[in-house]
Design an enzyme around this catalytic site. Structure first.
Site, PDB file in Angstrom:
ATOM      1  N   ARG A  57     -64.522 -32.745  -6.036  1.00 14.64           N
ATOM      2  CA  ARG A  57     -64.334 -31.915  -7.226  1.00 14.64           C
ATOM      3  C   ARG A  57     -63.371 -30.798  -6.890  1.00 14.64           C
ATOM      4  NH1 ARG A  57     -64.910 -27.870  -4.837  1.00 14.64           N
ATOM      5  NH2 ARG A  57     -64.952 -26.721  -6.775  1.00 14.64           N
ATOM      6  N   GLY A  58     -62.950 -30.057  -7.944  1.00 16.96           N
ATOM      7  CA  GLY A  58     -61.926 -29.028  -7.738  1.00 16.96           C
ATOM      8  C   GLY A  58     -60.580 -29.619  -8.118  1.00 16.96           C
ATOM      9  N   ALA A  59     -59.773 -28.800  -8.813  1.00 12.11           N
ATOM     10  CA  ALA A  59     -58.569 -29.323  -9.472  1.00 12.11           C
ATOM     11  C   ALA A  59     -57.620 -30.085  -8.531  1.00 12.11           C
ATOM     12  CB  ALA A  59     -57.841 -28.165 -10.134  1.00 12.11           C
ATOM     13  N   ARG A 100     -62.459 -37.008 -15.385  1.00 13.52           N
ATOM     14  CA  ARG A 100     -62.756 -35.594 -15.685  1.00 13.52           C
ATOM     15  C   ARG A 100     -61.622 -35.043 -16.543  1.00 13.52           C
ATOM     16  NH1 ARG A 100     -65.211 -31.761 -11.441  1.00 13.52           N
ATOM     17  NH2 ARG A 100     -65.939 -30.795 -13.361  1.00 13.52           N
ATOM     18  N   GLN A 205     -71.403 -24.026  -7.183  1.00 10.65           N
ATOM     19  CA  GLN A 205     -70.319 -24.262  -6.209  1.00 10.65           C
ATOM     20  C   GLN A 205     -70.013 -23.023  -5.387  1.00 10.65           C
ATOM     21  OE1 GLN A 205     -70.250 -25.139  -9.438  1.00 10.65           O
ATOM     22  NE2 GLN A 205     -68.951 -26.900  -9.835  1.00 10.65           N
ATOM     23  N   ASP A 246     -58.324 -24.681 -13.407  1.00 12.30           N
ATOM     24  CA  ASP A 246     -58.272 -26.136 -13.576  1.00 12.30           C
ATOM     25  C   ASP A 246     -57.119 -26.543 -14.484  1.00 12.30           C
ATOM     26  OD1 ASP A 246     -61.290 -25.239 -13.226  1.00 12.30           O
ATOM     27  OD2 ASP A 246     -60.990 -27.197 -12.295  1.00 12.30           O
ATOM     28  N   ASN A 257     -60.863 -22.244 -16.468  1.00 15.28           N
ATOM     29  CA  ASN A 257     -61.513 -22.274 -15.156  1.00 15.28           C
ATOM     30  C   ASN A 257     -63.018 -22.415 -15.363  1.00 15.28           C
ATOM     31  OD1 ASN A 257     -61.176 -22.179 -12.264  1.00 15.28           O
ATOM     32  ND2 ASN A 257     -62.162 -20.175 -12.297  1.00 15.28           N
ATOM     33  N   LYS A 258     -63.740 -22.521 -14.271  1.00 20.85           N
ATOM     34  CA  LYS A 258     -65.181 -22.748 -14.324  1.00 20.85           C
ATOM     35  C   LYS A 258     -65.881 -21.766 -15.261  1.00 20.85           C
ATOM     36  CE  LYS A 258     -66.979 -25.397 -12.738  1.00 20.85           C
ATOM     37  NZ  LYS A 258     -67.234 -26.649 -13.495  1.00 20.85           N
TER      38      LYS A 258
HETATM   39  O1  MRU Z   1     -66.401 -28.550 -11.798  1.00 15.58           O
HETATM   40  P1  MRU Z   1     -65.581 -28.301 -10.586  1.00 15.58           P
HETATM   41  O2  MRU Z   1     -66.363 -27.920  -9.384  1.00 15.58           O
HETATM   42  O3  MRU Z   1     -64.594 -29.409 -10.300  1.00 15.58           O
HETATM   43  O4  MRU Z   1     -64.737 -27.057 -11.037  1.00 15.58           O
HETATM   44  C1  MRU Z   1     -63.584 -26.702 -10.465  1.00 15.58           C
HETATM   45  C2  MRU Z   1     -63.766 -25.389  -9.851  1.00 15.58           C
HETATM   46  O5  MRU Z   1     -64.355 -25.293  -8.794  1.00 15.58           O
HETATM   47  C3  MRU Z   1     -63.277 -24.210 -10.451  1.00 15.58           C
HETATM   48  O6  MRU Z   1     -63.104 -24.212 -11.784  1.00 15.58           O
HETATM   49  C4  MRU Z   1     -62.142 -23.660  -9.646  1.00 15.58           C
HETATM   50  O7  MRU Z   1     -62.122 -22.315  -9.809  1.00 15.58           O
HETATM   51  C5  MRU Z   1     -60.834 -24.248  -9.973  1.00 15.58           C
HETATM   52  S1  MRU Z   1     -60.512 -25.690  -9.124  1.00 15.58           S
HETATM   53  C6  MRU Z   1     -59.346 -25.135  -8.035  1.00 15.58           C
END
Ligand code: MRU
Length: 376
Positions: A57-59, A100, A205, A246, A257-258
Site C-alpha cells: 500500500r502507499g501511492a 485501488r 498505518q 495519493d 491523502n489519507k
Molecule cells: O491506504 P494507504 O495506506 O495506501 O494510504 C496511503 C497512505 O499511506 C497515505 O495516504 C500517504 O500519506 C500517501 S501514500 C504516499
C-alpha cells in the site's frame, strides 16, 4: 532502507521483481510491525489482489507494483500475435487499475510502461520493454524520493517537533519515502528533531508502519491518537507538518491523502503551523479540474468497527491464547454499522508548500511549472 530482523541488518526495497520467476516480490505490510515477511505474487491477478488487499500500500509502492504487474502480465502472454497481445495487456491494465482507485500513481506508472512498450515491434520486444519500463519507474521513484529529501531537509531545524499522518515513508514507495525523506536527510545531516506519528485510524498505518520505520532508523518519535494533534498544536508542541499524497491535482493544487489529513491542515492553519505535502511526480494528476472529482475509496466497515493487532504475553497467558498471533478484535457496539471513506481532499489555501523532486512550490504554482514537473 535498512531493516534489522533478528539481529541482522540489510537494505530492502518495498517492491522488487523476480524476472526468472516472473513474480512481484513485496514486503507483506499487513504483518508489520510484528512480523517481517516477503511474499511473491505469481501472476498479475495475484498482484492486483495484493494491491487491493493492502499487502502493498502507499501511492508510490502500488504504482511500482502496478508497473511490475503490467510487465508480469505482458510477459506471461504466449504467442506472437500483436493484436491479441494488446488486448491481453488492456485486460491486465484494467485489472490492476481497478484494485485501488484514489491514488493516481498506478495509472501514471502503467501509462509510462505502455508508452514505452509501444516502441517494440514484436510481442517479444514489447515484453522486454515492459519490464525495462517498470524497472525504470521503480528507480525513478527512488530518485524522486531522494530529491524530495534534499529539498525538504532545509525545512527541518534542530530541536523541531514534526507531525506526520499515515505512512508516506519508504514502505509507501519503493524506498526512502516522500514525507519521511526530509526526515532521513535531516538525520543524515546531523539534525536532532522529534516526530509525532498520527496513529491514523482505521488501519493505523501511522502507529504500525511509520513508527516501525522511524524506530528502525532510530529517529526520535511518539505515536499520538488521531485526536491529539489539535491539543499539541495549541500548546506549541508542533512546529512543522509534513504529509504525503495519493493524488495531487496539477491544475488546482488540491491534495488527496489519507482520511484525517484535511482535519490536520485546518488545525495547522488555525495555529499558523507550516503544512507541507511531499510528492514524487507520479502523484500528480494533470487532468482532473476539481478535488470533488477525485474517486474516494469507500472501504469496508470492519476497519472502523474493530482493529488488528497481536496478542500480548500477559493476555495470552490469562486467556490461553498464542502470544504474538495476529488477530482482529471487534471494538464497536455489535449492532452498529460504520462509514469508512479512505481519503480526504485538502484545498490549496491550507497548504504552505508542495515538496517535489524539482523543488518546493506553492500548490497553485504546479500548473505554471508543469513542463519541469513532468507533464507529457
Ligand atoms: O491506504 P494507504 O495506506 O495506501 O494510504 C496511503 C497512505 O499511506 C497515505 O495516504 C500517504 O500519506 C500517501 S501514500 C504516499
Amino acid at each position: 532502507m535498512n531493516v534489522t530482523v533478528r539481529g541482522q541488518t540489510r537494505p530492502y526495497r518495498t517492491v522488487t521483481f523476480d524476472a526468472q520467476q516472473n513474480a512481484v516480490r513485496l514486503i507483506e505490510q499487513r504483518l508489520l510491525p510484528h512480523e517481517f515477511k516477503i511474499v511473491a505474487t505469481k501472476n498479475f491477478r495475484e498482484t492486483a489482489d495484493a494491491i487491493r488487499d493492502m499487502v502493498v500500500r502507499g501511492a508510490g509502492a502500488i504504482g511500482a507494483a502496478a508497473a511490475y504487474g503490467l510487465a508480469q502480465g505482458a510477459r506471461a502472454f504466449r504467442g506472437g500475435n500483436l493484436r491479441k497481445f494488446s488486448a491481453h495487456v488492456g485486460t491486465v491494465y484494467l485489472t490492476l487499475k481497478a484494485a485501488r482507485p484514489t491514488a493516481v500513481d498506478p495509472v501514471n506508472a502503467m501509462n509510462d510502461v505502455r508508452r514505452l512498450m509501444a516502441r517494440g515491434e514484436t510481442v517479444e520486444e514489447q515484453q522486454a520493454l515492459a519490464l525495462a519500463a517498470a524497472e525504470e519507474f521503480a528507480s525513478e521513484d527512488v530518485r524522486h524520493c531522494e530529491a524530495i529529501g534534499r529539498h525538504g531537509a532545509k525545512l527541518i531545524r534542530d530541536g523541531m517537533k514534526l507531525l506526520t499522518h499515515c505512512n508516506a515513508g519508504w514502505l509507501a514507495f519503493v524506498d526512502v519515502g516522500s514525507a519521511t525523506a526530509p526526515m532521513y536527510a535531516a538525520q543524515a545531516a546531523g539534525k536532532k528533531f522529534h516526530v509525532f506519528c498520527d496513529e491514523t485510524r482505521p488501519r493505523s498505518q501511522g502507529a504500525t508502519l511509520t513508527a516501525w520505520e522511524l524506530a528502525q532508523q532510530k529517529i526520535s518519535h511518539q505515536i499520538i491518537a488521531d485526536n491529539a494533534a489539535g491539543h499539541l498544536m495549541q500548546r506549541g508542541e508542533i512546529d512543522l507538518v509534513i504529509v504525503g499524497s495519493d493524488r495531487t491535482l496539477g491544475r488546482t493544487g488540491e491534495v488527496a491523502n489519507k482520511i484525517g489529513t484535511y482535519t490536520k491542515a485546518v488545525l495547522a492553519k488555525r495555529h499558523g503551523i507550516p503544512f507541507y505535502v511531499a510528492i514524487p511526480l507520479s502523484t500528480i494528476d494533470w487532468k482532473l479540474k476539481s478535488g470533488f472529482d477525485i474517486p474516494i475509496e469507500d472501504r469496508h466497515e470492519h476497519e472502523v468497527l474493530g482493529a488488528w493487532g497481536v496478542v500480548e504475553k500477559q493476555e495470552a497467558e490469562s486467556r490461553k491464547l498464542k502470544t504474538g498471533e495476529r488477530a482482529y478484535v471487534r471494538v464497536a457496539n455489535p449492532t452498529s454499522g460504520a462509514r469508512n471513506p479512505g481519503f480526504d481532499v485538502t484545498s490549496a489555501e491550507l497548504i504552505t508548500g508542495i515538496i517535489t523532486p524539482a523543488g518546493i512550490f506553492k500548490p497553485r504554482e504546479l500548473w505554471n511549472r508543469r513542463r519541469s514537473l513532468g507533464k507529457h
